[in-house]
Design a protein around this motif. Structure first.
Motif, PDB file in Angstrom:
ATOM      1  N   ARG A 170       0.834  -1.200   0.000  1.00 49.03           N
ATOM      2  CA  ARG A 170       0.000   0.000   0.000  1.00 49.03           C
ATOM      3  C   ARG A 170       0.872   1.255   0.000  1.00 49.03           C
ATOM      4  NH1 ARG A 170      -5.404  -0.542   1.670  1.00 49.03           N
ATOM      5  NH2 ARG A 170      -5.892  -2.675   2.247  1.00 49.03           N
ATOM      6  N   CYS A 171       0.306   2.320  -0.591  1.00 55.69           N
ATOM      7  CA  CYS A 171       0.952   3.621  -0.535  1.00 55.69           C
ATOM      8  C   CYS A 171       0.910   4.092   0.930  1.00 55.69           C
ATOM      9  CB  CYS A 171       0.164   4.563  -1.447  1.00 55.69           C
ATOM     10  SG  CYS A 171       0.750   6.241  -1.457  1.00 55.69           S
ATOM     11  N   THR A 172       1.797   4.982   1.316  1.00 53.21           N
ATOM     12  CA  THR A 172       1.813   5.456   2.708  1.00 53.21           C
ATOM     13  C   THR A 172       0.486   6.121   3.099  1.00 53.21           C
ATOM     14  OG1 THR A 172       4.176   5.766   2.490  1.00 53.21           O
ATOM     15  CG2 THR A 172       3.167   6.840   4.359  1.00 53.21           C
ATOM     16  N   CYS A 173      -0.249   6.655   2.120  1.00 55.31           N
ATOM     17  CA  CYS A 173      -1.538   7.290   2.421  1.00 55.31           C
ATOM     18  C   CYS A 173      -2.594   6.262   2.847  1.00 55.31           C
ATOM     19  CB  CYS A 173      -2.033   8.082   1.210  1.00 55.31           C
ATOM     20  SG  CYS A 173      -2.562   7.050  -0.172  1.00 55.31           S
ATOM     21  N   GLY A 174      -2.320   4.983   2.671  1.00 56.71           N
ATOM     22  CA  GLY A 174      -3.243   3.941   3.120  1.00 56.71           C
ATOM     23  C   GLY A 174      -3.929   3.211   1.980  1.00 56.71           C
ATOM     24  N   LYS A 207       0.518  14.198   4.681  1.00 59.32           N
ATOM     25  CA  LYS A 207       0.161  13.062   3.834  1.00 59.32           C
ATOM     26  C   LYS A 207       1.354  12.701   2.950  1.00 59.32           C
ATOM     27  CE  LYS A 207      -4.196  11.585   2.043  1.00 59.32           C
ATOM     28  NZ  LYS A 207      -5.439  11.955   1.397  1.00 59.32           N
ATOM     29  N   HIS A 208       1.778  11.447   3.013  1.00 63.70           N
ATOM     30  CA  HIS A 208       2.899  11.021   2.176  1.00 63.70           C
ATOM     31  C   HIS A 208       2.410   9.974   1.176  1.00 63.70           C
ATOM     32  CE1 HIS A 208       6.052  12.933   4.619  1.00 63.70           C
ATOM     33  NE2 HIS A 208       5.257  12.671   5.643  1.00 63.70           N
ATOM     34  N   HIS A 209       3.142   9.857   0.087  1.00 62.62           N
ATOM     35  CA  HIS A 209       2.772   8.840  -0.908  1.00 62.62           C
ATOM     36  C   HIS A 209       3.974   7.975  -1.264  1.00 62.62           C
ATOM     37  CE1 HIS A 209      -1.260  10.442  -1.416  1.00 62.62           C
ATOM     38  NE2 HIS A 209      -0.702  11.635  -1.312  1.00 62.62           N
ATOM     39  N   ASN A 210       4.708   7.573  -0.247  1.00 62.08           N
ATOM     40  CA  ASN A 210       5.868   6.706  -0.494  1.00 62.08           C
ATOM     41  C   ASN A 210       5.409   5.294  -0.843  1.00 62.08           C
ATOM     42  OD1 ASN A 210       6.392   8.766   1.484  1.00 62.08           O
ATOM     43  ND2 ASN A 210       8.470   7.977   1.570  1.00 62.08           N
ATOM     44  N   GLU A 249      -5.420   2.842  -6.416  1.00 65.83           N
ATOM     45  CA  GLU A 249      -6.599   3.571  -5.931  1.00 65.83           C
ATOM     46  C   GLU A 249      -6.223   4.957  -5.399  1.00 65.83           C
ATOM     47  OE1 GLU A 249      -7.381   0.833  -2.856  1.00 65.83           O
ATOM     48  OE2 GLU A 249      -8.628  -0.487  -4.066  1.00 65.83           O
ATOM     49  N   CYS A 250      -4.916   5.220  -5.354  1.00 64.21           N
ATOM     50  CA  CYS A 250      -4.442   6.475  -4.754  1.00 64.21           C
ATOM     51  C   CYS A 250      -4.515   7.620  -5.768  1.00 64.21           C
ATOM     52  CB  CYS A 250      -3.004   6.258  -4.266  1.00 64.21           C
ATOM     53  SG  CYS A 250      -2.100   7.771  -3.974  1.00 64.21           S
ATOM     54  N   ASP A 251      -5.122   8.731  -5.373  1.00 63.74           N
ATOM     55  CA  ASP A 251      -5.299   9.904  -6.248  1.00 63.74           C
ATOM     56  C   ASP A 251      -3.975  10.452  -6.750  1.00 63.74           C
ATOM     57  OD1 ASP A 251      -7.929  10.033  -6.217  1.00 63.74           O
ATOM     58  OD2 ASP A 251      -8.111  11.880  -5.007  1.00 63.74           O
ATOM     59  N   TYR A 252      -3.036  10.537  -5.827  1.00 67.62           N
ATOM     60  CA  TYR A 252      -1.723  11.102  -6.150  1.00 67.62           C
ATOM     61  C   TYR A 252      -1.075  10.316  -7.281  1.00 67.62           C
ATOM     62  CZ  TYR A 252       3.197  12.398  -5.240  1.00 67.62           C
ATOM     63  OH  TYR A 252       4.495  12.824  -5.338  1.00 67.62           O
ATOM     64  N   TRP A 253      -1.047   8.973  -7.126  1.00 64.76           N
ATOM     65  CA  TRP A 253      -0.388   8.156  -8.150  1.00 64.76           C
ATOM     66  C   TRP A 253      -1.181   8.122  -9.462  1.00 64.76           C
ATOM     67  CZ3 TRP A 253       4.494   7.589  -8.122  1.00 64.76           C
ATOM     68  CH2 TRP A 253       5.179   7.572  -6.907  1.00 64.76           C
ATOM     69  N   SER A 254      -2.503   8.340  -9.370  1.00 72.79           N
ATOM     70  CA  SER A 254      -3.297   8.430 -10.607  1.00 72.79           C
ATOM     71  C   SER A 254      -2.886   9.663 -11.390  1.00 72.79           C
ATOM     72  CB  SER A 254      -4.795   8.548 -10.303  1.00 72.79           C
ATOM     73  OG  SER A 254      -5.193   7.447  -9.572  1.00 72.79           O
TER      74      SER A 254
HETATM   75 ZN   LIG Z   1      -1.064   7.591  -1.842  1.00 70.42          ZN
END
Ligand SMILES: [Zn+2]
Length: 289
Positions: free
Chosen positions: A59-63, A232-235, A68-73
């Motif tokens: 999972r991305c750090t955002c959970g 909020k992180h997206h690692n 499904e993560c907006d950032y990575w989209s």
């Molecule tokens: Zn994320």
């Protein structure tokens, strides 16, 4: 000619505290960290294939899961719009792949995050060498060292009995620690864009050490960086620490209590030159300068 992207590259062995350093740096208003970019190819597959089973650790750090993560989209949209040459499943290891894939990925990440510098905590030496060969990146090497006895203890305790007997034994990790850190110090310490720090000093006085790193990158320390769990992180990738909340930065000295007498002294003898180089004493105590 594309303008070079500034990259702060964390070079270290596993279990040396790179996730903590990565989260603190990535919480700066001008630095974006997305974790161990070297492992990104694995996540790329899941962007386009929802049937792929991702494990919880993916999972991305955002959970959210990466697909499904907006950032990575948004990052994916940027890459698809601007990087025609990018393959379906890019990898990020050879020089050519770094030129073609990492540059596109990082450009997209900087656009989405609206920051200026990328922190890549891949840790791996070969990846660093590929960065240095490329004209597309301006690299600052952050060599993170932790007391080898703590690294080897932390690494060996997580392994199964048979793994401990092989390459992950306490003593084998110590040998690896010594070789990795001495060789990298000798190779890079003459570079202007190199900074060597000890994990123990970082944890003992984070504002002081982080300020030094930032100053070398023409940035100022921001106190919010130390409350990285509030942002909020997206690692992607990296250890479980990246997803915990309300984390106190504190010293982990369990190796001092748990290593046997023999492990401590044989380990100290085995790594004497590395310990001396990085200012670790032979005494069984938490090592501060
Ligand atoms: Zn994320």
């Amino acid at each position: 000619m594309n303008a070079p992207i500034k990259v702060i590259y964390i070079l270290s062995l596993g279990h040396s505290g790179s996730t903590l350093l990565d989260l603190i740096l990535g919480s700066h208003s001008q630095i974006e960290s997305v974790g161990e970019i070297m492992a990104f190819g694995k996540y790329w597959k899941s962007f386009s294939d929802n049937s792929l089973t991702l494990e919880d650790k993916d999972r991305c750090t955002c959970g959210f899961h990466v697909n499904e993560c907006d950032y990575w989209s948004k990052v994916r949209y940027e890459i698809e719009a601007n990087c025609e040459e990018l393959g379906i499943v890019p990898s990020f290891n050879s020089k050519e792949e770094i030129d073609q894939n990492t540059y596109c990925l990082m450009k997209a990440v900087l656009k989405v995050s609206e920051k200026k510098i990328i922190c890549d905590s891949s840790k791996n030496l070969f990846r660093l060498k590929n960065y240095l060969k490329s004209e597309l990146f301006e690299v600052f090497i952050l060599h993170l060292v932790r007391d080898g006895r703590a690294v080897a203890y932390s690494w060996a305790k997580k392994r199964t009995h048979s793994e401990k007997e092989a390459q992950y034994s306490y003593f084998n990790i110590l040998k690896r620690w010594q070789k990795f850190n001495i060789n990298n110090y000798l190779s890079f310490s003459n570079f202007n864009n190199y900074f060597c720090l000890r994990y123990e000093d970082l944890v003992n006085d984070p504002p002081h050490i982080v300020s030094k790193i930032l100053k070398k990158n023409s940035l100022e320390f921001e106190s919010d960086q130390l409350q990285f769990w509030k942002l909020k992180h997206h690692n992607l990738y990296g250890n479980r620490m990246r997803r915990r909340s309300n984390q106190e930065i504190k010293i982990d000295s369990s190796y001092l209590e748990n290593l046997s007498h023999q492990e401590w002294w044989l380990g100290t003898l085995l790594t004497a030159s590395g310990l001396r180089l990085f200012d670790y004493s032979i005494q069984r105590k938490y090592q501060l300068k």
